[in-house]
Design an enzyme around this catalytic site. Structure first.
Site, PDB file in Angstrom:
ATOM      1  N   LYS A   1     -17.849  -1.238   3.873  1.00 27.36           N
ATOM      2  CA  LYS A   1     -18.095  -2.273   2.870  1.00 27.36           C
ATOM      3  C   LYS A   1     -19.575  -2.368   2.511  1.00 27.36           C
ATOM      4  O   LYS A   1     -19.936  -2.561   1.345  1.00 27.36           O
ATOM      5  CB  LYS A   1     -17.582  -3.619   3.379  1.00 27.36           C
ATOM      6  CG  LYS A   1     -17.629  -4.735   2.349  1.00 27.36           C
ATOM      7  CD  LYS A   1     -16.986  -6.009   2.862  1.00 27.36           C
ATOM      8  CE  LYS A   1     -16.965  -7.091   1.780  1.00 27.36           C
ATOM      9  NZ  LYS A   1     -16.336  -8.349   2.285  1.00 27.36           N
TER      10      LYS A   1
ATOM     11  N   GLU B   1       0.814  -1.217   0.000  1.00 26.26           N
ATOM     12  CA  GLU B   1       0.000   0.000   0.000  1.00 26.26           C
ATOM     13  C   GLU B   1       0.850   1.270   0.000  1.00 26.26           C
ATOM     14  O   GLU B   1       0.464   2.280  -0.594  1.00 26.26           O
ATOM     15  CB  GLU B   1      -0.941   0.014   1.209  1.00 26.26           C
ATOM     16  CG  GLU B   1      -2.064  -0.994   1.148  1.00 26.26           C
ATOM     17  CD  GLU B   1      -1.712  -2.349   1.736  1.00 26.26           C
ATOM     18  OE1 GLU B   1      -2.598  -3.219   1.811  1.00 26.26           O
ATOM     19  OE2 GLU B   1      -0.539  -2.532   2.135  1.00 26.26           O
TER      20      GLU B   1
ATOM     21  N   MET C   1      23.420   9.610   4.927  1.00 27.37           N
ATOM     22  CA  MET C   1      23.186  10.852   5.646  1.00 27.37           C
ATOM     23  C   MET C   1      23.317  10.664   7.149  1.00 27.37           C
ATOM     24  O   MET C   1      23.913  11.501   7.845  1.00 27.37           O
ATOM     25  CB  MET C   1      21.804  11.413   5.301  1.00 27.37           C
ATOM     26  CG  MET C   1      21.580  12.818   5.832  1.00 27.37           C
ATOM     27  SD  MET C   1      22.741  14.031   5.135  1.00 27.37           S
ATOM     28  CE  MET C   1      21.977  14.361   3.552  1.00 27.37           C
TER      29      MET C   1
ATOM     30  N   PHE D   1     -12.582  -7.069  13.026  1.00 29.11           N
ATOM     31  CA  PHE D   1     -11.429  -7.540  12.269  1.00 29.11           C
ATOM     32  C   PHE D   1     -11.049  -6.521  11.209  1.00 29.11           C
ATOM     33  O   PHE D   1     -11.876  -6.065  10.427  1.00 29.11           O
ATOM     34  CB  PHE D   1     -11.754  -8.890  11.618  1.00 29.11           C
ATOM     35  CG  PHE D   1     -10.639  -9.429  10.765  1.00 29.11           C
ATOM     36  CD1 PHE D   1      -9.442  -9.839  11.336  1.00 29.11           C
ATOM     37  CD2 PHE D   1     -10.775  -9.513   9.387  1.00 29.11           C
ATOM     38  CE1 PHE D   1      -8.414 -10.337  10.546  1.00 29.11           C
ATOM     39  CE2 PHE D   1      -9.758 -10.002   8.589  1.00 29.11           C
ATOM     40  CZ  PHE D   1      -8.568 -10.419   9.183  1.00 29.11           C
ATOM     41  N   GLN D   2      -9.792  -6.140  11.198  1.00 29.09           N
ATOM     42  CA  GLN D   2      -9.220  -5.172  10.262  1.00 29.09           C
ATOM     43  C   GLN D   2      -9.951  -3.824  10.306  1.00 29.09           C
ATOM     44  O   GLN D   2     -10.099  -3.151   9.290  1.00 29.09           O
ATOM     45  CB  GLN D   2      -9.192  -5.737   8.838  1.00 29.09           C
ATOM     46  CG  GLN D   2      -8.158  -6.850   8.683  1.00 29.09           C
ATOM     47  CD  GLN D   2      -7.848  -7.198   7.238  1.00 29.09           C
ATOM     48  OE1 GLN D   2      -8.639  -6.957   6.338  1.00 29.09           O
ATOM     49  NE2 GLN D   2      -6.673  -7.793   7.018  1.00 29.09           N
TER      50      GLN D   2
END
Length: 554
Positions: free
Chosen positions: A163, A51, A468, A113-114
């Site tokens: 959803k 993602e 760096m 969930f999620q």
């Protein structure tokens, strides 16, 4: 009567808005949208392998195509994996429309969930965000979010769609009515400057002996490049740039001194330090530019031309703020009777490039690229030493030709952003200049080059270190190199081969001439350029210090 799902409404609305390409990764809470994508015509979907790759690709797309980038992810970890890229776009004022799936409305707030509160998580780093609770609100919310992302000062906007909203249906005729309905009028930006501020500008300018113009990314956002260039040509004052303003002027432009800040060029920083009038346009006085606030351009009056009034006096108190669209303001300034005899001051600051080193390093590589690259290239960098070397030494010839993470300094940005830039600009050549550390953060996106036949050229400045951080430990921590030496790196050429990408190593300066042939072919290619980690990027002004504390670059 014909019906349409919420998922199909999302795609039809994006198409109505003119969206051609989106970047995403599927998951449970966006399965309905992906099902609608299966045979949808008019929008290309590019599946990244993470993602974060999707949001950075959308960012690179937006920066170089000058339209909002669009990305899509599922709920929970999918949505939270976007956060780094949203913050990256927020810091650099890049327009993004971020669409996330969410658990169904009946499961909200129950640690399902999620499930994640992506609205709460992203509120500080978005211009606005929306949780859709009614399918009939979808077209208006998406249109408003897309418009808001590019309205005024650009930035990311997030739309979270449960959803069950994606699965619901409404009559298609109702959807058509909703789609064509005007969105609520955006709060009109009202410039607060008046004729009085324009008159004060004229007085400040004509009273100064050593003025300097500082240009930032806001000049690009305001599309006022030509007006700024005309102002410089007319007044003959020196001009310097922030990292985000690179490309507005190039090394051949008379009076352009280069980038300012922590790794700015000596002559550019000197101009800011010694001037008596500092005119700043579309920049925000961040700490990498300012350093010690008490010693920043200590003898100058300061004028700040800025769209976002929240930036006025936030970091540096200025003598004259002019709040408004930079293009409009410069059109007013160009009508003033301004002094035009600053050439001697400008010429006293200019420096001749005498670099003649023949060792293989970042600078010799960039000097070779200057001989090869033309205006048809887009250059994307990751973050670190290679980024600052590129900003200092690569001649960026045109606006929107240089793409980098500035305010956030996001390692892992470069490769997916280059992919987005190439998809947005099929007629141009995209070159990704990456460090070996940052490249490994999103190296999984290599496969997209083969999958979508994208001819991105990758140059890895491979110095076997997190350069760096290593440099800071060397300069400020008594060379206590803690977790910065990359003793074991992958064989990057073989890694490219595993992703169906050809490549080669370059380990001596004479072989840099190979770059011309490599960059001219029409296939993706990976070049592992072997460099020593002893090379540091100079000059450097230590954090919180001022110009007189500059190290290196004599």
């Amino acid at each position: 009567m014909k019906k349409i799902t919420g998922a199909k409404i999302v795609l039809e609305t994006l198409k109505y808005l003119g969206v051609k390409d989106i970047f995403g990764y599927p998951g449970g809470a966006v399965i309905p949208i992906y099902d609608a994508l299966y045979d949808f015509k008019g929008i290309n979907h590019y599946m990244t392998r993470h993602e974060q790759g999707a949001v950075h690709s959308a960012d690179g797309y937006a920066r170089t195509k000058k339209v909002p980038g669009v990305c899509l992810a599922t709920s929970g970890p999918g949505a939270t994996n976007l956060v780094t890229g949203i913050m990256t776009a927020h810091m650099d004022s890049i327009p993004l429309l971020v669409i996330t799936g969410q658990v169904s409305t009946s499961f909200l707030g129950k640690d399902s969930f999620q499930e994640s509160d992506i609205i709460g998580i992203t509120s500080p780093i978005t211009k606005n965000n929306y949780l859709v609770r009614d399918i009939c609100d979808l077209p208006e919310i998406l249109k408003e979010a897309y418009t808001l992302s590019k309205h005024g000062r650009p930035g990311p906007v997030l739309v979270d769609i449960p959803k069950n909203i994606q699965e619901q249906v409404v009559d298609y005729s109702l959807f058509e009515i909703l789609l064509k309905k005007d969105i609520q009028e955006m709060r009109k930006f009202k410039p607060t400057y008046t004729d009085k501020e324009i008159e004060e500008f004229e007085n400040y300018f004509n009273s100064s002996k050593n003025p300097v113009l500082v240009i930032g990314g806001g000049v690009l956002n305001a599309r006022c490049v030509e007006e700024v260039r005309e102002f410089i040509n007319r007044t003959k004052i020196p001009v310097v740039s922030t990292l985000m303003g690179l490309g507005i002027f190039n090394k051949d432009d008379k009076g352009y001194l280069g980038m300012i800040g922590m790794h700015g060029l000596i002559e550019a920083n000197r101009a800011v330090d010694e001037c008596d009038l500092l005119i700043c346009v579309g920049m925000r006085f961040d700490d990498r530019i300012v350093g010690d606030k008490k010693r920043f351009s200590p003898n100058s009056k300061k004028i700040h031309i800025e769209l976002d009034k929240a930036e006025i006096n936030k970091n540096i108190v200025v003598d004259l703020p002019i709040i408004g669209n930079a293009k409009d303001i410069f059109n007013r300034l160009l009508k003033l009777d301004l002094k035009v005899y600053y050439e001697s001051w400008r010429e006293s600051l200019e420096k001749v490039d005498v670099f003649k080193e023949r060792e293989l390093n970042q600078i010799t590589t960039l000097k070779m690229l200057n001989e090869i690259l033309d205006e048809n290239y887009i250059v994307v960098t990751d973050v670190g030493q290679h980024q600052m070397f590129t900003a200092q030494h690569l001649d960026i010839k045109k606006p929107f030709q240089f793409c980098t993470s500035g305010g956030a300094g996001t390692m892992g940005y470069g490769l997916p952003a280059a992919i987005g830039a190439q998809i947005a600009n099929r007629d141009k050549k995209v070159l990704a200049i990456l460090g070996d550390g940052g490249f490994q953060m999103n190296q999984q996106e290599l496969i997209l080059l083969a999958q979508y036949n994208l001819p991105v050229k990758i140059l890895i400045f491979n110095n076997g270190a997190l350069g760096m951080v290593k440099q800071w430990q060397e300069l400020f921590n008594e060379k206590r190199y803690s977790s910065v030496i990359l003793d074991v790196n992958p064989d990057f050429v073989k890694l490219g081969n595993a992703h169906f990408i050809e490549g080669e190593k370059i380990d001596n300066v004479d072989n840099l001439k190979r770059l011309k042939e490599i960059l001219e072919n029409d296939k993706p290619y990976l070049v592992d350029i072997q460099m020593s980690y002893k090379h540091n990027v100079y000059p450097i002004i230590p954090a919180g210090k001022s110009y007189e504390h500059t190290i290196g670059g004599e």
